[in-house]
Design a protein around this motif. Structure first.
Motif, PDB file in Angstrom:
ATOM      1  N   ILE A 128     -48.238 -35.469 -83.087  1.00  0.00           N
ATOM      2  CA  ILE A 128     -47.953 -36.488 -84.089  1.00  0.00           C
ATOM      3  C   ILE A 128     -46.548 -36.250 -84.639  1.00  0.00           C
ATOM      4  CG2 ILE A 128     -48.728 -37.565 -86.225  1.00  0.00           C
ATOM      5  CD1 ILE A 128     -50.722 -37.793 -83.955  1.00  0.00           C
ATOM      6  N   SER A 129     -45.835 -37.316 -84.895  1.00  0.00           N
ATOM      7  CA  SER A 129     -44.437 -37.231 -85.333  1.00  0.00           C
ATOM      8  C   SER A 129     -44.237 -36.226 -86.468  1.00  0.00           C
ATOM      9  CB  SER A 129     -43.952 -38.607 -85.775  1.00  0.00           C
ATOM     10  OG  SER A 129     -42.676 -38.520 -86.355  1.00  0.00           O
ATOM     11  N   LEU A 130     -43.279 -35.342 -86.276  1.00  0.00           N
ATOM     12  CA  LEU A 130     -42.948 -34.349 -87.300  1.00  0.00           C
ATOM     13  C   LEU A 130     -42.453 -35.034 -88.565  1.00  0.00           C
ATOM     14  CD1 LEU A 130     -41.107 -31.014 -86.873  1.00  0.00           C
ATOM     15  CD2 LEU A 130     -40.151 -32.677 -88.436  1.00  0.00           C
ATOM     16  N   ALA A 232     -43.441 -20.383 -84.332  1.00  0.00           N
ATOM     17  CA  ALA A 232     -43.482 -20.932 -85.686  1.00  0.00           C
ATOM     18  C   ALA A 232     -42.240 -20.524 -86.475  1.00  0.00           C
ATOM     19  CB  ALA A 232     -44.750 -20.459 -86.401  1.00  0.00           C
ATOM     20  N   PHE A 233     -41.822 -19.291 -86.321  1.00  0.00           N
ATOM     21  CA  PHE A 233     -40.634 -18.796 -87.026  1.00  0.00           C
ATOM     22  C   PHE A 233     -39.384 -19.543 -86.552  1.00  0.00           C
ATOM     23  CE2 PHE A 233     -37.031 -15.814 -87.208  1.00  0.00           C
ATOM     24  CZ  PHE A 233     -37.006 -15.571 -88.579  1.00  0.00           C
ATOM     25  N   LEU A 234     -39.257 -19.735 -85.243  1.00  0.00           N
ATOM     26  CA  LEU A 234     -38.100 -20.446 -84.705  1.00  0.00           C
ATOM     27  C   LEU A 234     -38.073 -21.896 -85.172  1.00  0.00           C
ATOM     28  CD1 LEU A 234     -38.101 -19.037 -81.068  1.00  0.00           C
ATOM     29  CD2 LEU A 234     -36.293 -18.739 -82.752  1.00  0.00           C
ATOM     30  N   MET A 235     -39.242 -22.521 -85.216  1.00  0.00           N
ATOM     31  CA  MET A 235     -39.317 -23.897 -85.704  1.00  0.00           C
ATOM     32  C   MET A 235     -38.824 -23.998 -87.144  1.00  0.00           C
ATOM     33  SD  MET A 235     -41.384 -25.895 -87.849  1.00  0.00           S
ATOM     34  CE  MET A 235     -42.870 -24.927 -87.954  1.00  0.00           C
ATOM     35  N   SER A 236     -39.213 -23.046 -87.960  1.00  0.00           N
ATOM     36  CA  SER A 236     -38.847 -23.088 -89.373  1.00  0.00           C
ATOM     37  C   SER A 236     -37.375 -22.773 -89.600  1.00  0.00           C
ATOM     38  CB  SER A 236     -39.713 -22.102 -90.170  1.00  0.00           C
ATOM     39  OG  SER A 236     -41.081 -22.409 -90.033  1.00  0.00           O
ATOM     40  N   ILE A 237     -36.864 -21.806 -88.869  1.00  0.00           N
ATOM     41  CA  ILE A 237     -35.508 -21.337 -89.142  1.00  0.00           C
ATOM     42  C   ILE A 237     -34.446 -22.280 -88.581  1.00  0.00           C
ATOM     43  CG2 ILE A 237     -34.938 -19.933 -87.101  1.00  0.00           C
ATOM     44  CD1 ILE A 237     -34.208 -17.692 -89.150  1.00  0.00           C
ATOM     45  N   GLY A 238     -34.806 -23.096 -87.597  1.00  0.00           N
ATOM     46  CA  GLY A 238     -33.813 -23.974 -86.991  1.00  0.00           C
ATOM     47  C   GLY A 238     -33.853 -25.402 -87.503  1.00  0.00           C
ATOM     48  N   ASP A 239     -34.763 -25.705 -88.439  1.00  0.00           N
ATOM     49  CA  ASP A 239     -34.949 -27.065 -88.937  1.00  0.00           C
ATOM     50  C   ASP A 239     -34.328 -27.192 -90.330  1.00  0.00           C
ATOM     51  OD1 ASP A 239     -35.777 -29.560 -89.682  1.00  0.00           O
ATOM     52  OD2 ASP A 239     -37.926 -29.132 -89.627  1.00  0.00           O
ATOM     53  N   TYR A 240     -33.332 -28.032 -90.448  1.00  0.00           N
ATOM     54  CA  TYR A 240     -32.751 -28.280 -91.767  1.00  0.00           C
ATOM     55  C   TYR A 240     -33.104 -29.672 -92.281  1.00  0.00           C
ATOM     56  CZ  TYR A 240     -29.118 -30.942 -89.294  1.00  0.00           C
ATOM     57  OH  TYR A 240     -28.445 -31.849 -88.510  1.00  0.00           O
ATOM     58  N   VAL A 241     -33.744 -30.491 -91.451  1.00  0.00           N
ATOM     59  CA  VAL A 241     -34.146 -31.834 -91.856  1.00  0.00           C
ATOM     60  C   VAL A 241     -35.327 -31.766 -92.823  1.00  0.00           C
ATOM     61  CG1 VAL A 241     -35.144 -34.001 -91.040  1.00  0.00           C
ATOM     62  CG2 VAL A 241     -33.257 -32.954 -89.791  1.00  0.00           C
ATOM     63  N   THR A 242     -36.338 -30.971 -92.459  1.00  0.00           N
ATOM     64  CA  THR A 242     -37.527 -30.849 -93.312  1.00  0.00           C
ATOM     65  C   THR A 242     -37.190 -30.327 -94.713  1.00  0.00           C
ATOM     66  OG1 THR A 242     -38.987 -30.557 -91.418  1.00  0.00           O
ATOM     67  CG2 THR A 242     -39.779 -29.729 -93.536  1.00  0.00           C
ATOM     68  N   SER A 517     -39.730 -34.753 -76.841  1.00  0.00           N
ATOM     69  CA  SER A 517     -38.540 -35.599 -76.750  1.00  0.00           C
ATOM     70  C   SER A 517     -38.595 -36.731 -77.768  1.00  0.00           C
ATOM     71  CB  SER A 517     -38.417 -36.171 -75.331  1.00  0.00           C
ATOM     72  OG  SER A 517     -37.294 -37.023 -75.235  1.00  0.00           O
ATOM     73  N   VAL A 518     -39.735 -37.411 -77.868  1.00  0.00           N
ATOM     74  CA  VAL A 518     -39.866 -38.533 -78.794  1.00  0.00           C
ATOM     75  C   VAL A 518     -39.667 -38.079 -80.237  1.00  0.00           C
ATOM     76  CG1 VAL A 518     -41.544 -40.129 -79.800  1.00  0.00           C
ATOM     77  CG2 VAL A 518     -41.285 -40.002 -77.331  1.00  0.00           C
ATOM     78  N   ASP A 519     -40.128 -36.875 -80.540  1.00  0.00           N
ATOM     79  CA  ASP A 519     -40.158 -36.405 -81.924  1.00  0.00           C
ATOM     80  C   ASP A 519     -38.922 -35.601 -82.326  1.00  0.00           C
ATOM     81  OD1 ASP A 519     -41.567 -36.400 -84.331  1.00  0.00           O
ATOM     82  OD2 ASP A 519     -42.311 -34.380 -83.986  1.00  0.00           O
ATOM     83  N   GLU A 520     -38.055 -35.278 -81.375  1.00  0.00           N
ATOM     84  CA  GLU A 520     -36.909 -34.411 -81.671  1.00  0.00           C
ATOM     85  C   GLU A 520     -35.911 -35.121 -82.582  1.00  0.00           C
ATOM     86  OE1 GLU A 520     -34.114 -31.914 -82.292  1.00  0.00           O
ATOM     87  OE2 GLU A 520     -35.927 -31.285 -81.252  1.00  0.00           O
TER      88      GLU A 520
END
Length: 583
Positions: A128-130, A232-242, A517-520
């Protein structure tokens, strides 16, 4: 005449290393080498080299210097942002692990009926879309949001609180809910591999449940769980949009500082140095994680023993009944965290008000009708679908081909090259986006669909490769050998024998790659230019204005994603049943 004849028959000497590459199995590995050089080595080399350059007037000055790294180390602002980013990522990952691991353990060891459905319901939010989930949390936590409304109605608070949104709490909560499925997948797979016979043996020798867990189950599952923790750690540390959406100014992370250097600041060398510095810190942290979770030896296939017996309710004591009720309540809570955002978006998509707040004004379908008139949104949607289809198709073809090469490759170099191709999956999104925009700029690929396809292939293809390779290594090679011995060619053997055995893995990998790809959004922000994908369009909408049509499109995407997951699961089960019957 003799001299001309001699010259005509002359063949230039081919270097031995090149001759070796063009013969035998090495010839099949050439595309792997080419992919590795073009899409992994060169982007990261450009990033590293640029980090040692300087900038003047927005242009790169090609003179080696350590000034960028000296500036980073000496800047209290940068150090504070890095510490804050790592702290938020660590806390949210830890909380997700505390929730996901017990949930995985409960489903694996306490459920018999509905076990597969319960596990699948935890994983489905990954498809589901982030941005849909992030935006929903902003609606839930806002001053006029659902949480404040419920607390006011219950009399717990006297006025709406501003402590829930645009605070570190909101960032950690959102990241935690996003990380739960990632940790769960790895933990559940690891727990399922622990044979019941070993647990039975420990209990027969007098070990308590706690001792059995600490001495047997956790040592056998911590390495697999560590992979989920790392993701999970990589997802959190590389996301500045959220953090920007739910944290506001308080949610500013190092990723935003890095991206600004490639935007308004126009200092690419400093941005590259910050990205390299972040990668070094992430590598050290992940290295420490894998050392802590490393397990010696390999768990081979053994007798799994009898499945756990679930005692009937009537035979339980009052204390056991109370314990089971508490476990079931705790079992339901993670699902509320995972699905509350999806239900909120769906609810407001039918609300007859442009304000995202309670109470609801009435039922309407006008936001869905407006979708047909919102050409910008529909163009972004179609661009995302087109991009995902192209990326997934190429990823399936390339990834499946590479998987066959790796599955039959015996040698130390195979594992190294496979890990290097999968390296972009271990790179924070902001760093990956920067390295790809630098590569595309250096070879003249203009912003838009071309850059997006290349940038998405870098992380979509390795996902498909890993999924298909894992399946291929479990396939008995004697079937293909027997087919060849009976006179079938390579293509017929692949189509009739091998493809049916790995079809489920290809479908699963393709579905995961398409969804990614759709959600990136983070990588796409650097590559899309003036042609935004749907996530980039929605990100811009949340920053500069909002239309409830976004709720409607998110709801449609959510329903389509759920339907796709269900259909894919049925196809995978059918494929698995056919391959099992053949074997």
């Amino acid at each position: 005449m003799n001299e001309m004849t001699a010259n005509a028959g002359f063949k230039p000497a081919v270097p031995s290393w090149l001759s070796g590459l063009l013969k035998g199995p090495q010839r099949l590995r050439l595309p792997i080498y080419a992919w590795l050089v073009a899409l992994v080595i060169i982007p990261n080399a450009l990033l590293l080299i640029t980090s040692f350059m300087s900038s003047s007037g927005g242009a790169i000055v090609y003179s080696p210097t350590l000034a960028n790294y000296q500036s980073i180390v000496g800047s209290m602002t940068v150090q504070t942002l890095i510490f804050k980013t790592i702290a938020v990522a660590l806390v949210s990952t830890l909380l997700a692990t505390v929730i996901a691991y017990p949930l995985a353990f409960y489903i694996s060891r306490n459920l018999v009926r509905g076990k597969t459905v319960a596990a699948l319901m935890v994983i489905i939010p990954l498809w589901i879309s982030l941005l849909m989930r992030v935006f929903a949390w902003r609606v839930i936590l806002g001053e006029k949001g659902i949480l404040n409304t419920v607390l006011l109605d219950l009399g717990i608070i006297a006025k709406p609180s501003s402590l829930f949104l645009y605070t570190p709490f909101s960032v950690v909560l959102t990241f935690t809910t996003m990380a739960i499925p990632l940790v769960f997948v790895a933990a559940y797979a690891a727990i399922e591999r622990v044979p019941f016979s070993l647990v039975e043996a420990a209990r027969d020798n007098g070990a308590s449940k706690f001792r059995t867990f600490t001495s047997l189950i956790w040592p056998l599952t911590r390495q697999g769980t560590g992979i989920g923790i790392a993701l999970a750690f990589l997802m959190s540390i590389g996301d500045y949009v959220t953090p920007s959406m739910v944290g506001g100014i308080n949610g500013t992370m190092i990723g935003m500082a890095i991206s600004s250097q490639f935007g308004m600041a126009g200092n690419w060398p400093l941005g590259a140095a910050m990205a390299v510095y972040l990668m070094l810190l992430v590598t050290l942290l992940l290295g420490g994680l894998f050392m802590l979770t490393r397990t010696r030896g390999v768990l081979t296939e053994v007798d799994v023993g009898a499945a756990p017996q679930i005692s009937e309710w009537s035979r339980l004591s009052s204390g056991q009944k109370a314990s089971r009720v508490v476990k079931k309540v705790l079992f339901v809570l993670p699902y509320l965290l995972l699905y509350a955002p999806l239900l909120v978006i769906m609810m407001f998509s039918f609300n007859d008000s442009s304000v995202q707040a309670l109470p609801l004004k009435g039922f309407t379908m006008k936001w869905y009708s407006e979708l047909l008139a919102n050409t910008a949104l529909l163009s972004a949607l179609w661009r995302s679908v087109e991009l995902a289809l192209i990326t997934t198709l190429v990823g399936v073809v390339v990834g499946t081909g590479f998987a066959f090469v790796f599955a039959s490759w015996q040698g130390r170099g195979a594992a190294l090259l496979e890990n290097l191709i999968a390296f972009p999956l271990a790179v924070p999104g902001v760093v990956l986006g920067i390295s790809m925009v630098m590569t595309a700029s250096s070879i003249g690929i203009a912003p838009g669909m071309g850059r997006l396809i290349v940038g998405h292939l870098v992380f979509v293809m390795p996902v498909i490769l890993l999924v298909v390779t894992a399946r291929l290594r479990r396939v008995d090679p004697s079937f293909a050998l027997a087919s060849r011995d009976l006179g079938a060619g390579r293509l017929v053997t692949f189509w009739k024998i091998q493809l049916p055995m790995i079809r489920g893995a290809i479908i699963g990998g393709a579905l995961l790659g398409f969804t990614l790809s759709v959600d990136e959004v983070v990588v796409s922000l650097f590559l899309s230019g003036t042609e935004p994908t749907l996530p980039v369009y929605v990100w811009n909408q949340t920053r500069f204005g909002f239309t409830p049509s976004v709720n409607a499109i998110f709801t449609c995407i959510g329903v389509i994603s759920l339907a796709a997951v269900i259909v894919a699961q049925k196809l995978i089960n059918a494929s698995h049943a056919r391959s099992t019957s053949h074997s």
